[in-house]
Design an enzyme around this catalytic site. Structure first.
Site, mmCIF file in Angstrom:
data_model
loop_
_atom_site.group_PDB
_atom_site.id
_atom_site.type_symbol
_atom_site.label_atom_id
_atom_site.label_comp_id
_atom_site.label_asym_id
_atom_site.label_seq_id
_atom_site.Cartn_x
_atom_site.Cartn_y
_atom_site.Cartn_z
ATOM 1 N N TYR A 10 28.782 61.320 54.356
ATOM 2 C CA TYR A 10 30.027 61.983 54.166
ATOM 3 C C TYR A 10 30.925 60.778 54.070
ATOM 4 O O TYR A 10 32.261 61.079 53.712
ATOM 5 C CB TYR A 10 30.439 63.486 54.440
ATOM 6 N N ASP A 30 20.475 53.778 54.807
ATOM 7 C CA ASP A 30 20.208 54.409 55.490
ATOM 8 C C ASP A 30 18.835 54.658 55.414
ATOM 9 O O ASP A 30 18.080 53.842 55.043
ATOM 10 C CB ASP A 30 20.374 55.935 54.475
ATOM 11 N N THR A 82 27.794 61.481 65.278
ATOM 12 C CA THR A 82 27.697 61.858 66.884
ATOM 13 C C THR A 82 27.041 62.709 67.108
ATOM 14 O O THR A 82 28.805 63.718 67.297
ATOM 15 C CB THR A 82 28.388 61.038 66.991
ATOM 16 N N THR A 123 32.119 52.605 72.164
ATOM 17 C CA THR A 123 32.048 50.819 71.225
ATOM 18 C C THR A 123 32.225 50.063 72.712
ATOM 19 O O THR A 123 31.130 48.839 72.622
ATOM 20 C CB THR A 123 33.851 50.748 70.970
ATOM 21 N N ARG A 157 39.493 59.107 58.825
ATOM 22 C CA ARG A 157 40.066 60.277 59.172
ATOM 23 C C ARG A 157 41.085 61.420 58.005
ATOM 24 O O ARG A 157 41.207 61.711 57.391
ATOM 25 C CB ARG A 157 41.676 60.203 59.920
ATOM 26 N N VAL A 158 39.743 60.680 56.682
ATOM 27 C CA VAL A 158 40.009 61.742 55.713
ATOM 28 C C VAL A 158 39.665 62.497 55.822
ATOM 29 O O VAL A 158 37.927 62.926 56.422
ATOM 30 C CB VAL A 158 38.821 60.683 54.721
ATOM 31 N N LYS A 209 41.189 59.599 67.431
ATOM 32 C CA LYS A 209 40.391 60.613 66.653
ATOM 33 C C LYS A 209 40.052 62.184 67.469
ATOM 34 O O LYS A 209 40.566 62.200 66.646
ATOM 35 C CB LYS A 209 39.388 59.585 66.772
ATOM 36 N N CYS A 263 32.982 68.035 62.757
ATOM 37 C CA CYS A 263 34.269 67.282 63.546
ATOM 38 C C CYS A 263 35.461 68.490 64.283
ATOM 39 O O CYS A 263 34.854 68.359 65.698
ATOM 40 C CB CYS A 263 35.569 66.945 62.304
ATOM 41 N N PHE A 326 31.577 75.553 54.898
ATOM 42 C CA PHE A 326 32.648 75.660 56.503
ATOM 43 C C PHE A 326 33.943 75.487 56.097
ATOM 44 O O PHE A 326 34.829 75.964 56.766
ATOM 45 C CB PHE A 326 32.111 74.584 57.646
HETATM 46 N N1 SAJ Z 1 40.403 76.053 59.411
HETATM 47 C C1 SAJ Z 1 40.788 77.407 60.013
HETATM 48 N N2 SAJ Z 1 42.141 77.929 59.431
HETATM 49 C C2 SAJ Z 1 43.239 76.360 58.903
HETATM 50 C C3 SAJ Z 1 42.723 75.656 58.927
HETATM 51 C C4 SAJ Z 1 40.706 75.254 59.142
HETATM 52 O O1 SAJ Z 1 40.222 77.698 60.118
HETATM 53 O O2 SAJ Z 1 44.014 76.287 59.220
HETATM 54 C C5 SAJ Z 1 38.893 75.742 59.444
HETATM 55 C C6 SAJ Z 1 38.552 75.300 58.630
HETATM 56 O O3 SAJ Z 1 38.474 76.605 57.527
HETATM 57 C C7 SAJ Z 1 37.037 75.166 58.716
HETATM 58 C C8 SAJ Z 1 37.836 74.251 60.294
HETATM 59 O O4 SAJ Z 1 38.621 74.516 60.362
HETATM 60 O O5 SAJ Z 1 36.067 75.644 58.698
HETATM 61 C C9 SAJ Z 1 38.047 72.127 59.867
HETATM 62 O O6 SAJ Z 1 38.452 72.842 58.916
HETATM 63 P P1 SAJ Z 1 39.915 71.362 58.545
HETATM 64 O O7 SAJ Z 1 40.005 70.791 56.684
HETATM 65 O O8 SAJ Z 1 40.443 71.441 59.567
HETATM 66 O O9 SAJ Z 1 39.300 70.123 58.812
HETATM 67 P P2 SAJ Z 1 38.257 69.127 59.150
HETATM 68 O O10 SAJ Z 1 36.813 69.263 60.202
HETATM 69 O O11 SAJ Z 1 37.593 69.183 57.212
HETATM 70 O O12 SAJ Z 1 38.257 67.997 58.860
HETATM 71 C C10 SAJ Z 1 39.177 67.376 60.015
HETATM 72 C C11 SAJ Z 1 40.110 66.405 59.601
HETATM 73 N N3 SAJ Z 1 41.084 66.953 61.150
HETATM 74 C C12 SAJ Z 1 42.227 67.043 61.091
HETATM 75 O O13 SAJ Z 1 42.773 66.763 60.012
HETATM 76 C C13 SAJ Z 1 42.577 66.231 62.243
HETATM 77 C C14 SAJ Z 1 39.820 64.891 58.632
HETATM 78 O O14 SAJ Z 1 41.244 64.431 58.655
HETATM 79 C C15 SAJ Z 1 39.019 64.841 60.058
HETATM 80 O O15 SAJ Z 1 39.347 63.290 58.833
HETATM 81 C C16 SAJ Z 1 37.885 65.118 60.073
HETATM 82 O O16 SAJ Z 1 38.256 66.292 60.424
HETATM 83 C C17 SAJ Z 1 36.820 64.439 60.737
HETATM 84 O O17 SAJ Z 1 35.612 63.506 60.509
HETATM 85 O O18 SAJ Z 1 37.138 64.348 61.831
#
Ligand code: SAJ
Length: 416
Positions: A10, A30, A82, A123, A157-158, A209, A263, A326
């Site tokens: 991803y 990969d 990880t 690291t 951070r995407v 991070k 994450c 998710f």
């Molecule tokens: N979620 C809630 N309520 C919310 C927001 C999210 O329940 O208000 C849930 C989502 O449904 C999901 C989980 O949290 O199950 C995580 O979703 P997310 O959209 O918050 O985040 P990820 O896991 O898709 O991506 C996060 C992001 N980090 C932050 O916003 C700080 C992304 O920027 C990171 O690059 C990514 O983790 C990562 O790879 O670490």
């Protein structure tokens, strides 16, 4: 510049494609032959809007080539998983495998960048492994600028679903083991990043991070805690949060069925496992978010039992669970609370559960024996309807009220 990207998942695949789209010669490495073959045909093995188009172009132009075997390059970018082991410690074996694979092709002047989310100090540990594997080379060290191999930690951070846009626009943290390494890593990201490149050391970059994801986890935990409190006090939590967020300095996130993904549900543990006596809020948030699926299962159980009686048994109640991913509008089921809820409910009520997930074609193995994958229309005839993920298809759906049907909405599907 020739860049080798290890891990075409991803993060690695979009990054490799983006580097190639900006003119770099990229080798994607990969261990999965099917992923390598798919990419070399210009297609992708994951769902990410806009990615396939770019992969198609850069493989056709020859700038991106996927392979199972590492080759020489100017820079090596590691984007492997990880996950955590049972005890919430990080499993660094994929990083170790990538370092072991790239060590033989390393040459003086190369740069190694770790992107995988990692506990503080990883690291430096990776650098020690490389030092042992290649004693003929000098590696970046905190106290010296002179080295043959530069090493940096630069976290991704995407946001899944917005990767192609955020890869270019987001600011990036560049954490060199020494300053010379930061300068080398900056050159790599300078190829495609329009956001700011913020230099620091590797430890601060690693912690940053983890901090970003723990911040989000703690704030979602507050929303999830409110949802439980409001349920008991008979208050609509969605309305409550909407109103509270009108305060100029309040911005509460949304409750849901739990926190998923690879994450936010994982990374805060890397802080807790290093400093368990200090990371009390971080740890409490993890427990609150991890406890939410149990609460949702309790609500489903209650609904089933409230529909029994007058000759109707619990085994006659049909349950439809909408959403397995998710989060909305993606196909990623990793660490998905919805998936775990459906699996457990289907085990408790065998043969009574149908699941809807518009972003997959087949149920994962964990669910195959317990539930059936159906189209949304088919699910609507169930007695208990549980919205677990706010996918677009569900948001667009109208659900006319029907006598005797119970709707459990974990995600405010129709935006009340
Ligand atoms: N979620 C809630 N309520 C919310 C927001 C999210 O329940 O208000 C849930 C989502 O449904 C999901 C989980 O949290 O199950 C995580 O979703 P997310 O959209 O918050 O985040 P990820 O896991 O898709 O991506 C996060 C992001 N980090 C932050 O916003 C700080 C992304 O920027 C990171 O690059 C990514 O983790 C990562 O790879 O670490």
């Amino acid at each position: 510049m020739k860049i080798a990207v290890f891990g075409l998942g991803y993060i690695g695949l979009p990054t490799a494609a983006m580097l190639a789209a900006h003119g770099a010669e990229v080798i994607g490495v990969d261990v999965r032959k099917d992923a390598v073959d798919t990419i070399n045909q210009g297609r992708i093995h994951i769902v990410e809007p806009g990615l396939e188009e770019v992969v198609g172009k850069v493989t056709a132009s020859g700038l991106l080539k996927a392979t199972l075997a590492p080759e020489k390059a100017d820079a090596f970018l590691i984007a492997v998983p990880t996950p955590f082991k049972g005890d919430h410690e990080a499993d660094l074996s994929y990083i170790h495998a990538a370092a072991t694979a790239l060590a033989p092709v390393l040459e003086k002047g190369n740069t190694i960048i770790l992107e995988s989310t990692s506990p503080v100090g990883t690291t430096a540990i990776m650098t020690d492994w490389l030092r042992e594997l290649r004693p003929d080379l000098t590696f970046a060290a905190e106290d010296a600028e002179e080295c043959d191999i530069y090493v940096a930690y630069c976290p991704e951070r995407v946001l899944p679903g917005k990767v192609m846009q955020e890869l270019i626009e987001n600011d990036r943290i560049i954490g060199g083991i020494n300053k010379a390494s930061s300068a080398m890593a900056r050159k790599v990201y300078g190829i495609f990043v329009k956001g700011e490149l913020l230099e620091t050391n590797a430890r601060t970059a690693e912690m940053s991070k983890l901090t970003e994801n723990a911040f989000r986890d703690v704030n979602i935990a507050f929303a999830n805690e409110l949802s439980l409190i409001c349920d008991r006090l008979n208050i609509n939590v969605w309305e409550l949060i909407r109103l509270a967020n009108h305060h100029p300095r309040v911005n509460i996130l949304q409750p849901g069925p739990g926190v998923g993904g690879h994450c936010i549900a994982v990374d805060p543990w890397f802080i807790v496992s290093k400093t368990p006596d200090l990371a009390r809020l971080t740890s409490a948030a993890r427990h609150i978010n991890d406890g939410k699926p149990e609460w949702v299962k309790g609500k489903i159980r209650e609904a089933v039992h409230s529909l029994t009686g007058n000759g109707r048994e619990a085994k006659d109640v049909r349950i439809a669970c909408l959403g397995l991913a998710f989060k909305p509008d993606i196909d990623d089921l990793r660490e998905s609370p919805a998936l775990h809820i459906v699996r457990d409910v289907a085990e408790e009520f065998p043969g009574q559960v149908v699941a809807v997930e518009p972003n997959i074609r087949q149920l994962p193995a964990a669910l195959e024996d317990h539930a059936t994958l159906v189209e949304p229309e088919e699910a609507l005839s169930a007695d208990v309807i549980v919205f677990l993920v706010a996918h677009r298809q569900f948001r667009e759906m109208t659900l006319a009220p029907r006598e005797g049907r119970i709707v459990i909405d974990c995600v405010n599907i129709h935006n009340k």
